[in-house]
Structures are given as structure tokens and as C-alpha cells.
Scaffold this active site. Structure first.
Site, short mmCIF file in Angstrom:
data_model
loop_
_atom_site.label_atom_id
_atom_site.label_comp_id
_atom_site.label_asym_id
_atom_site.label_seq_id
_atom_site.Cartn_x
_atom_site.Cartn_y
_atom_site.Cartn_z
N LYS A 59 -2.18 33.77 -36.22
CA LYS A 59 -3.11 33.30 -35.19
C LYS A 59 -4.52 33.84 -35.40
CE LYS A 59 0.67 33.22 -31.80
NZ LYS A 59 1.13 33.71 -30.49
N PRO A 77 -4.26 29.73 -27.59
CA PRO A 77 -4.26 29.15 -28.94
C PRO A 77 -3.15 29.75 -29.80
CG PRO A 77 -6.46 29.86 -28.30
CD PRO A 77 -5.51 30.42 -27.28
N GLU A 78 -2.29 28.88 -30.33
CA GLU A 78 -1.23 29.32 -31.23
C GLU A 78 -1.57 28.82 -32.63
OE1 GLU A 78 2.64 28.47 -29.53
OE2 GLU A 78 1.87 28.77 -27.50
N HIS A 107 -19.62 32.06 -20.11
CA HIS A 107 -18.53 32.72 -20.82
C HIS A 107 -18.73 32.70 -22.34
CE1 HIS A 107 -16.40 33.22 -17.12
NE2 HIS A 107 -16.27 31.93 -16.92
N ARG A 141 8.41 35.52 -20.33
CA ARG A 141 7.66 34.30 -20.54
C ARG A 141 8.35 33.11 -19.88
NH1 ARG A 141 4.18 34.83 -24.82
NH2 ARG A 141 3.13 33.10 -23.78
N ARG A 167 -11.33 34.83 -20.32
CA ARG A 167 -10.43 35.95 -20.00
C ARG A 167 -10.83 37.26 -20.67
NH1 ARG A 167 -5.36 33.88 -18.35
NH2 ARG A 167 -4.67 36.04 -18.15
#
Length: 270
Positions: free
Chosen positions: A58, A2-3, A91, A257, A109
């Protein structure tokens, strides 16, 4: 990951639903997600009204009666809504219960974090993070970027990902901004002219606004994925023809990246 556009989409959606509602109960299934001690965290938010839902870079912020609950999704964290007493996913690590629905925090994650701070500590919290300007801040000008970049003889892609200059830009959006600006991601930041920096600022705003229109690239609180991915010009288009010139899009590692760009349209600035 998510940005800014994904976090802002979440903020807008949640703001309509939880503002003015009280958090009746909280369950924490993984202690490491909450920065405070688990019981302290639960005590701080239980029974509190959500006065507002905000965003900084963010980070997502729930403004409570006397505190802020601050959330950073990191790699794969997200919120989604369910009816009360709905079975949780394996999760789902934090669940907030309101009068007539529950808000689940899901994070496969395990990198996301939540923290409760006193309201008077908010400015210090973000000062310590050394965040740069928001994409729509009027102080974000070509002069600002020229001053920030003047001692950085390094790839512009790395500079856009550095949250201390413009906050909220992640990998997807850096690629799209640079393609729209016709600048190679390997251009040296200190050599980019003010006119080109002005283009970067303009295109940052345009790319984010377009992404917000399509609700980003990530699953939203209703479980539906945003559709901006269908409108990406270069990111994840390796070996596909450029929409502008037909040259095949390349992928390279820049600053660790995966970076996508058109070798013809995007000129390297030395």
C-alpha cells in the site's frame, strides 16, 4: 481506506503525468505528515526529477535522482491534480509544484505519512515493515500459504489482513476474495486445504484485476471516484440478498473489522 488497487490506480495515473518532470517547489502545511524534519524534507525533494512512480503493498514511491519519496495514505489520504496557483483545500497538507500543475496531498484524518530515504536504504525500509508477497508474485503459491498458516488456528479473514503474508489486502478486498472463494471469514487458517488456498490466490488476483479495471473504490487524482464499489458482491451489502443464493448478507466484527459474508455460500472450515 486506499488499498492495493487504489494505490496502484494512483501509481498508474501519476506515472503518466509526473515521470520525467521536476518538482519545482514543495509546501508543507502540517509537519506531522512528513517523517523527516520539514525543511529537510523540502530540501530533499525540491528540484528533483521524478524518474519513476512505483508501489510496494500500500506504499507509493516516487523515485527521485538519488532518493525515494515514500507515501502511505493510511485511512483517507489521497493525491489530486490542480492547475498552478489554484486555491488549496483546508485538508491539503503537502503540495508539490511542477512546471504546469500542482499535486496536492489531501488527508482529512491526518494519518498519512511521507518519508524521504536514500536509495540504498529501500530494501531495509521494507524489510523492517515485514511485508509479504505481492498478489501477482509467482512465489505466492498454496505451499507458501500453507507453510505460513500452519501454526495459526485463527480466522482466515485476520490472516488475509495481515500484511506479512500477502501485502496490499485490506478490509474490502478480504471480504470479496473470501466470498469468491466460498470460504467463511471465520474459517480457521490452519485447516484450509491447499486446493482452497490455491482458490484464494487465484481469486485475489481476479478481484484486484477487476478492481483495477474500474479504478478502485476511491477518489482518483482527477477527483472522480472509482466505480468498483458498484461491483462488490458482499462488502457493505448487509441485509441485502446474496447474488448467488438469495440469502441475506450478514455483517459481523472479526478481528475488530466489520466483515460481510453470505452465511450459506461461504462454508466455515474447522
Amino acid at each position: 481506506m486506499p488499498e492495493l488497487a487504489e494505490v496502484e490506480t494512483t501509481r498508474r495515473d501519476l506515472s503518466k503525468i509526473i515521470t520525467g518532470k521536476k518538482i519545482r517547489k514543495v509546501e508543507v502545511y502540517l509537519d506531522k505528515i512528513v517523517y523527516n524534519k520539514k525543511q529537510e524534507f523540502i530540501n530533499d525533494v525540491t528540484g528533483k526529477e521524478v524518474l519513476n512512480v512505483k508501489r510496494r503493498g500500500k506504499w507509493l514511491l516516487f523515485e527521485l535522482d538519488d532518493k525515494y519519496l515514500i507515501i502511505h495514505f493510511r485511512m483517507e489520504g489521497r493525491f489530486y491534480l490542480l492547475p498552478l496557483n489554484e486555491k488549496k483545500d483546508k485538508h491539503d497538507y503537502v503540495i508539490f509544484y511542477f512546471d504546469d500543475f500542482s499535486l496536492h496531498y489531501n488527508d482529512p484524518r491526518l494519518f498519512g505519512k511521507m518519508q524521504v530515504i536514500n536509495k540504498e536504504d529501500l530494501n531495509k525500509f521494507f524489510l523492517d515493515k515485514n511485508l509479504g508477497l505481492e498478489y501477482d508474485d509467482p512465489n505466492l503459491t498454496e505451499d507458501y500459504l500453507k507453510e505460513k498458516f500452519k501454526t495459526h488456528h485463527t480466522d482466515i479473514k485476520k490472516m488475509l489482513l495481515d500484511q506479512s503474508y500477502i501485502t496490499g489486502i485490506g478490509n474490502i478486498y478480504a471480504d470479496e476474495i473470501l466470498f469468491k472463494s466460498k470460504i467463511s471469514p471465520k474459517s480457521y487458517a490452519d485447516k484450509i486445504s491447499k486446493n482452497k488456498l490455491k482458490e484464494i490466490i487465484k481469486n485475489t488476483k481476479e478481484v484486484f484485476e477487476e478492481s483495477l479495471k474500474y479504478k478502485g473504490t476511491y477518489p482518483n487524482i482527477d477527483g472522480k471516484r472509482g466505480t468498483f464499489e458498484q461491483h462488490l458482491k458482499v462488502h457493505k451489502r448487509q441485509n441485502l440478498p446474496c447474488y448467488e443464493c438469495g440469502t441475506l448478507i450478514k455483517k459481523e466484527k472479526i478481528g475488530g473489522r466489520g466483515t460481510y459474508y453470505c452465511p450459506k455460500c461461504q462454508r466455515k472450515i474447522y
